[in-house]
Design an enzyme around this catalytic site. Structure first.
Site, PDB file in Angstrom:
ATOM      1  N   TYR A 204      -3.905  13.639   0.311  1.00  0.00           N
ATOM      2  CA  TYR A 204      -3.173  14.675   1.062  1.00  0.00           C
ATOM      3  C   TYR A 204      -4.029  15.798   1.721  1.00  0.00           C
ATOM      4  O   TYR A 204      -3.182  16.560   2.154  1.00  0.00           O
ATOM      5  CB  TYR A 204      -1.935  15.033   0.187  1.00  0.00           C
ATOM      6  CG  TYR A 204      -0.748  14.018   0.164  1.00  0.00           C
ATOM      7  CD1 TYR A 204      -1.023  13.120  -0.790  1.00  0.00           C
ATOM      8  CD2 TYR A 204       0.203  14.364   0.647  1.00  0.00           C
ATOM      9  CE1 TYR A 204       0.042  11.990  -0.621  1.00  0.00           C
ATOM     10  CE2 TYR A 204       1.381  13.497   0.592  1.00  0.00           C
ATOM     11  CZ  TYR A 204       1.384  12.198  -0.344  1.00  0.00           C
ATOM     12  OH  TYR A 204       2.157  11.576  -0.280  1.00  0.00           O
TER      13      TYR A 204
ATOM     14  N   LYS B  26      -5.974   4.462 -10.725  1.00  0.00           N
ATOM     15  CA  LYS B  26      -6.643   3.169 -10.333  1.00  0.00           C
ATOM     16  C   LYS B  26      -8.309   3.358 -10.529  1.00  0.00           C
ATOM     17  O   LYS B  26      -9.065   3.088  -9.624  1.00  0.00           O
ATOM     18  CB  LYS B  26      -6.400   3.078  -8.750  1.00  0.00           C
ATOM     19  CG  LYS B  26      -6.946   1.408  -8.053  1.00  0.00           C
ATOM     20  CD  LYS B  26      -5.608   0.749  -8.469  1.00  0.00           C
ATOM     21  CE  LYS B  26      -6.118  -0.722  -7.940  1.00  0.00           C
ATOM     22  NZ  LYS B  26      -5.368  -2.016  -8.523  1.00  0.00           N
TER      23      LYS B  26
ATOM     24  N   ASP C 120       3.718  10.532  -5.495  1.00  0.00           N
ATOM     25  CA  ASP C 120       4.654  10.441  -4.288  1.00  0.00           C
ATOM     26  C   ASP C 120       5.333   8.922  -4.690  1.00  0.00           C
ATOM     27  O   ASP C 120       6.621   8.716  -4.605  1.00  0.00           O
ATOM     28  CB  ASP C 120       3.949  10.560  -3.025  1.00  0.00           C
ATOM     29  CG  ASP C 120       5.057  10.509  -1.856  1.00  0.00           C
ATOM     30  OD1 ASP C 120       6.228  10.868  -2.164  1.00  0.00           O
ATOM     31  OD2 ASP C 120       4.643  10.445  -0.776  1.00  0.00           O
TER      32      ASP C 120
END
Ligand code: NAD
Length: 347
Positions: A127, A174, A232
């Protein structure tokens, strides 16, 4: 003695936003807590007059009042203005995005006992908006993860867990693939977790496995802490576990100000139809009441909302009912006005 009115910036937003904002304002006013609403427009309606969907007066108002309640704002896909929502969170350094997901009796969902709190890092990751074309046929987006922001959000998650009598924090990442960026996020969470050892349990999960486990057995989790993008996505998944976006509230918390808004977007297809569910935005108002210290009032409003939904006679279309936005809010307002204990505890 009644307290001074709380001056709150109210941003109605786009699409279904204005109807939801009106419903929420009526409910909050019915609690007896004194609010003075400073209504400021942001979003599509501002572009023609101000040349931007986020005029400076919106940020000024929030900085001045330190608190805002916000409806959803449309972001065009692919081109045009940068997301107002992302810009606002970054400009005000609202680093923690808090999204509780709790089952509501009466809603048809797969599980009855979901009680999760999603803590999403709100200022960096993909973002950050650093994107460019690499020649005509390839594009690059840069993922930013810093130790400072990762440790700050981890501390927020652990402090939230302590303050709200939660027992476990799960970091989601991850790091097996993004060894440096997600690796740093995980390392930061582990470092912060060590300071809470013996008080709050800590574990981590890889994000894909996390999604599968949330769908299969959500009650094994408690507080989740995630970088921006996974936060999100996973928070929408969690909204789906408890009845959908219509009932999913959120808060963006910074050091100097806080903006309360539903998880969902502007759902343009329902705009102006008195059809959208205001629960998510009203529950965002409940989070605002708690933030302001009106814990008993917040609990009272939440109980009323849950009772109205559980009874099922006055629920909106997304929950299988036929009530309009206004009618649902009316049902809540009537009960609050008939419950002096809720209003009285605001004094
Ligand atoms: P959305 O959340 O607006 O809608 C997805 C679907 O969820 C809707 O079609 C509707 O079926 C349902 N829904 C959402 N809110 C509801 C409510 N209150 N009551 C009943 N049903 C509801 O997501 P989208 O269609 O992906 O996005 C629409 C616009 O909103 C986009 O421009 C997007 O960028 C923006 N958006 C804004 C915010 C924000 O302001 N914080 C958040 C997400 C999306």
């Amino acid at each position: 003695m009644a307290l001074m009115a709380h001056r709150v910036t109210l941003i109605p937003g786009d699409g279904i936003g204005p109807e939801l904002a009106e419903a929420t304002r009526r409910v909050l006013d019915a609690t007896g807590v004194a609010f003075e609403w400073e209504v400021v427009e942001a979003g599509e309606a501002c572009i023609a007059e101000h040349g931007t969907p986020l005029p400076e007066y919106v940020l000024d108002s929030i900085r001045r009042n330190a608190i805002a309640l916000k409806g959803p704002i449309t972001t065009p896909v692919g081109e045009g203005f940068r997301s107002v929502n992302v810009t606002l969170r970054q400009a005000l350094n609202l680093y923690a995005n808090l999204r509780p997901a709790r089952s509501i009796r009466g809603l048809e969902t797969r599980y009855e006992d979901v009680d999760l709190v999603i803590v999403r890092e709100n200022t960096e990751d993909l973002y950050a908006g650093i994107e460019h074309m690499v020649g005509p046929d390839a594009a690059e987006s840069i993922k930013i993860i810093t130790r400072a922001a990762s440790e700050r959000i981890a501390r927020y998650a652990f402090d939230y867990a302590v303050a709200n009598h939660r027992h476990k924090v799960t970091a989601v990442h991850k790091a097996n693939i993004m060894k440096l960026s997600d690796g740093l996020f995980l390392e930061s969470c582990r470092h912060v977790a060590a300071a809470y050892a013996g008080q709050i349990e800590f574990e981590d999960r890889i994000v894909d496995n996390m999604c599968m486990q949330l769908v299969q057995n959500p009650s094994q989790f408690d507080v989740l802490v995630l970088p921006n993008l996974y936060g999100d996505i996973v928070s929408d998944l969690c909204a789906g576990l408890v009845g959908g976006l219509g009932v999913a509230p959120g808060a963006n918390i910074g050091m100097d100000s806080a903006v309360f808004e539903p998880v969902h977007g502007s759902a343009p297809k329902y705009a102006g139809q008195d059809r959208a569910n205001p629960t998510a935005m009203i529950l965002s108002g409940v989070l605002m009441l708690r933030h302001l210290g009106y814990v008993a009032v917040a609990d009272g409003v939440e109980t009323v909302i849950r009772d109205v939904i559980a009874e099922g006679a006055t629920v909106t279309h997304d929950l299988g009912g036929t009530a309009g936005t206004r009618e649902f809010a009316d049902a809540i307002v009537r009960r609050l006005e008939a419950a002096p204990a809720v209003a009285a505890s605001a004094e």
